[in-house]
Design an enzyme around this catalytic site. Structure first.
Site, PDB file in Angstrom:
ATOM      1  N   SER A 552      46.834  -6.202   2.927  1.00  0.00           N
ATOM      2  CA  SER A 552      47.476  -4.905   3.042  1.00  0.00           C
ATOM      3  C   SER A 552      47.102  -4.286   4.395  1.00  0.00           C
ATOM      4  O   SER A 552      47.376  -4.879   5.432  1.00  0.00           O
ATOM      5  CB  SER A 552      47.081  -4.020   1.859  1.00  0.00           C
ATOM      6  OG  SER A 552      47.916  -2.899   1.767  1.00  0.00           O
ATOM      7  N   ASP A 638      57.335  -6.170  -3.134  1.00  0.00           N
ATOM      8  CA  ASP A 638      56.217  -5.300  -2.767  1.00  0.00           C
ATOM      9  C   ASP A 638      56.744  -3.973  -2.220  1.00  0.00           C
ATOM     10  O   ASP A 638      57.404  -3.951  -1.180  1.00  0.00           O
ATOM     11  CB  ASP A 638      55.361  -6.006  -1.715  1.00  0.00           C
ATOM     12  CG  ASP A 638      54.077  -5.262  -1.394  1.00  0.00           C
ATOM     13  OD1 ASP A 638      53.955  -4.080  -1.761  1.00  0.00           O
ATOM     14  OD2 ASP A 638      53.195  -5.878  -0.776  1.00  0.00           O
ATOM     15  N   HIS A 673      52.986  -6.352  -4.511  1.00  0.00           N
ATOM     16  CA  HIS A 673      51.784  -6.141  -3.699  1.00  0.00           C
ATOM     17  C   HIS A 673      50.546  -6.820  -4.275  1.00  0.00           C
ATOM     18  O   HIS A 673      49.694  -7.290  -3.538  1.00  0.00           O
ATOM     19  CB  HIS A 673      51.526  -4.636  -3.564  1.00  0.00           C
ATOM     20  CG  HIS A 673      50.590  -4.275  -2.461  1.00  0.00           C
ATOM     21  ND1 HIS A 673      50.931  -4.391  -1.138  1.00  0.00           N
ATOM     22  CD2 HIS A 673      49.321  -3.795  -2.477  1.00  0.00           C
ATOM     23  CE1 HIS A 673      49.913  -3.988  -0.391  1.00  0.00           C
ATOM     24  NE2 HIS A 673      48.924  -3.626  -1.174  1.00  0.00           N
TER      25      HIS A 673
END
Length: 700
Positions: A552, A638, A673
């Protein structure tokens, strides 16, 4: 066992596209990888543009071919890591009235069972409230969200995401019959909260751009189309959430960005009452609220009045605004108060001093305090709130890089702790075989950067060992040195494992965060490089023998350091990597962009912010140079880091890089994600990451 060398890598088409801001024109030939209908793709992945899908699938096929020699190693690693998980595990039961609630897993099962019993040991039988495995049948992706039961224990609200896009659907289960009602509430953030009447539920609704901006009130048995809008946030930079005080007396509506908060209260006994604001938002002021009913006040955790490391104040229930705030726990620079928990007779706060957490318990009537701390050099410590309010029992979790997680109950009156559960490692784990240390590197500007390291005793510390270096460094999120059963598979094969506690997190208090955001963001990258250089200089590894890993915003870190110091690293693993920073911050239609401007800067309106982001944005800074071996991982649905960021980054790297090192992109076409759903499917992704690290380090 090296990676294979497929004959031909996918080459993404270049299509003319540019944008101009502040007089600067930027060419972006891979912008076409951003689907115009991305909102629809989040809900229905099958509507993805055919050309984009073809490119992602070609990259997946190329990566699969390159990774094929590691199939056996991946299976070995998966079996190893799975062998360290107690498959028939369960949480420590949490008491709520006459029931004990807990979550358990069964052998071989991917998803949990949420249960309750009349006694902590379940001697009189266990009632399964929700079987995640049954609910997941036939689903390519399934993840449970929040669960909340009514105070009379007759109704359960539960949420699930079936696409990986984090649009959670709320279901209602009648616990007297064990069946769901015949309707659901879609497109929520998965955070149901009950009022005290056992019939009214509050939830947060997501808009088409995936922003949680509305709170609704639902009455069980009525049409969700008639649900009442209770609160709507008009500022796209603020996100909304709903929760409750520990005593359940108030429903809390919290709206916030990364540095400003505002809380609204609803009397849980009168759920139709109008929300009232505790303190109107003021830029840079954060606060959260707990209710001390016996003393007729709120206790508020805030950074108001220059309390950078936060303090605890009190205010009367009738007039809770800042004009009436009085210090209870004054601000102390260098002691960062992370959060608070309030019981009837005791106030608990978890704080960080000298980089390590501790729990402080204050008796409300006397002001006397007790401190719960540990003696290891580096560890992680967390409070578990539970359901009850009138209790003198505190539950907390402890672990370190060598010590598996332990759950303790602490008796405040007696000052004693009881071990309720220790994480079991079925395949065996001897902490005495490992060494953990806390070191410090000196950053470019002289700041001391903490490092937590783990290695197996006997590992040569002469520079020959490969290093697995993890970092994040954004949003004030700390990477505390906790136990990871998985990483032992690297450590047992000769790796030194290190976590870099770089600026942008809050390991050093709020100042640590402030010094790693907006126009100080490059400190994050330079800190990480300094940590790598320090560990090489101290012979824990050597330059060029380091595999770096981040996900991330940590993936952005990976992209930045790959550009800045490519010869320092043997490999880069970037999961769901936020690498197209400039373009994302210029696109205000994306879910996280407006709230993120406080973290990175607003390049639309601020020329200085534009120039600064452009100076480090990993995608924009890719150049004609040699790069380490790179594995990029993405999720098609995501909503936080969109799939096209890693895809564009890899496309540009493939076009410009001058080396023949591996460059692989794996996009999970059925996840978001968090990667694959199910505890074992996720382990397969971990095994892939570790196999890649071992292969590029010559340890496969």
């Amino acid at each position: 066992m090296p990676l294979a060398r497929p004959a031909k890598a996918p080459i993404a088409a270049k299509k003319p596209h540019s944008h101009t801001h502040h007089g600067v024109t930027v060419e972006d030939p891979y912008a076409w990888l951003r689907a115009e209908n991305w909102q629809d793709v989040m809900r229905k992945p099958e509507v993805l543009d055919k050309e984009i899908r073809a490119y992602l699938e070609a990259e997946n096929a190329y990566a699969d071919e390159a990774l094929k020699p590691l199939d056996g190693l991946r299976e070995t690693l998966f079996t190893e890591i799975r062998g360290r998980i107690k498959e028939d595990d369960s949480s420590v039961p949490a008491k709520d009235g006459d029931w004990y609630y807990f979550r358990k897993f069964e052998t071989g099962a991917q998803h949990p069972l949420d249960c309750r019993a009349r006694d902590a040991a379940g001697k009189d039988g266990v009632e399964v409230l929700l079987d995640g495995n049954k609910e997941a049948e036939g689903e390519a992706y399934f993840k449970l969200g929040g669960l909340s039961h009514t105070r009379d224990h007759k109704m359960l609200a539960w949420a699930a995401d079936r696409k990986g896009s984090e649009f959670f659907t709320i279901h209602f289960r009648d616990l007297t019959r064990g069946k769901d009602l015949d309707y659901t509430v879609p497109d929520t953030s998965g955070d149901p909260v009950w009022a005290l009447d056992n019939e009214t539920l509050f939830y947060t609704k997501l808009d088409d751009n995936h922003r949680p901006c509305q709170v609704y009130r639902h009455r069980v048995g009525t049409d969700p189309a008639a649900d009442v809008l209770v609160y709507e946030e008009s500022d796209p930079g603020f996100f909304v959430g709903v929760s409750e005080t520990q005593d359940s007396a108030f429903i809390l509506i919290s709206t916030h960005d990364h540095q400003t908060a505002e809380t609204w209260l609803i009397d849980a006994r009168d759920p139709a009452s109008k929300p009232r604001c505790v303190e109107p938002r003021r830029a840079g002021i954060e606060y959260d609220v707990e209710h001390d009913g016996p003393r007729g006040r709120f206790l508020i955790h805030t950074n108001d009045a220059d309390a950078e490391d936060f303090k605890i104040v009190e205010a009367p229930v009738e007039a809770p605004g800042a004009a009436n705030w009085e210090d209870v726990v004054p601000h102390q620079a260098g002691i960062y108060i992370i959060g608070q928990l309030l019981y009837r007779d005791h106030h608990l706060r978890i704080e960080r001093k000298d980089g390590l957490k501790r729990i402080v318990i204050r008796t409300l009537e006397t002001g006397e305090e007790q401190v719960i701390g540990f003696e290891e050099e580096a560890y992680d410590l967390d409070l578990h709130g539970g359901y009850e309010y009138a209790t003198t029992n505190v539950r907390f979790a402890y672990s370190s890089m060598t010590t598996p997680a332990e759950i303790y109950d602490y008796d405040i009156a007696a000052g004693t702790r009881v071990l309720r559960k220790r994480q079991e490692i079925p395949s065996g784990h001897d902490p005495k075989l490992y060494e953990t240390r806390r070191l410090f590197a000196t950053a470019k500007d002289g700041e001391r950067i903490p490092i937590s390291i783990l290695y197996r005793k006997g590992t040569p510390l002469d520079g020959s060992a490969p290093l697995y270096l993890y970092g994040y460094g954004s949003y004030g999120i700390t990477m505390d040195p906790h136990f990871s059963a998985g990483v032992l598979s690297l450590v047992d094969r000769g790796f030194v494992h290190a976590v870099a506690h770089i600026r942008g997190g809050k390991e050093g208090g709020y100042r640590w965060y402030r010094m790693g955001k907006t126009t100080a963001k490059k400190n994050t990258f330079e800190d990480f490089i300094a940590v790598a250089e320090h560990l090489a200089a101290e012979k824990y590894t050597a330059r060029g023998n380091i595999v770096a890993h981040g996900g991330s915003a940590g993936g952005m870190l990976m992209g930045a350091v790959a550009n800045m110091a490519p010869d320092l690293f043997k490999g880069i693993i970037a999961e769901v990597a936020f690498v197209d920073v400039l373009n994302t911050m210029l696109d205000e239609t994306l879910p996280l962009t407006p709230p993120e401007w406080l973290e990175w800067g607003n390049p639309i309106e601020d020329e200085e912010a534009y120039s600064y982001i452009a100076s480090y944005s990993p995608y924009d800074k890719v150049g004609a140079q040699a790069y380490p071996n790179i594995l990029a991982i993405a999720g098609l649905t995501d909503p936080r880091v969109t799939y096209w960021e890693p895809a564009k980054w890899v496309a540009r790297l493939r076009d410009l890089k001058t080396d023949d090192n591996a460059l692989l992109l794996k996009t999970n076409m059925e996840a978001g994600h968090g990667g694959a759903s199910g505890r074992f499917e996720r382990l397969k992704e971990v095994a892939l990451v570790y196999a890649f690290a071992l292969a590029v380090a010559g340890k496969a």
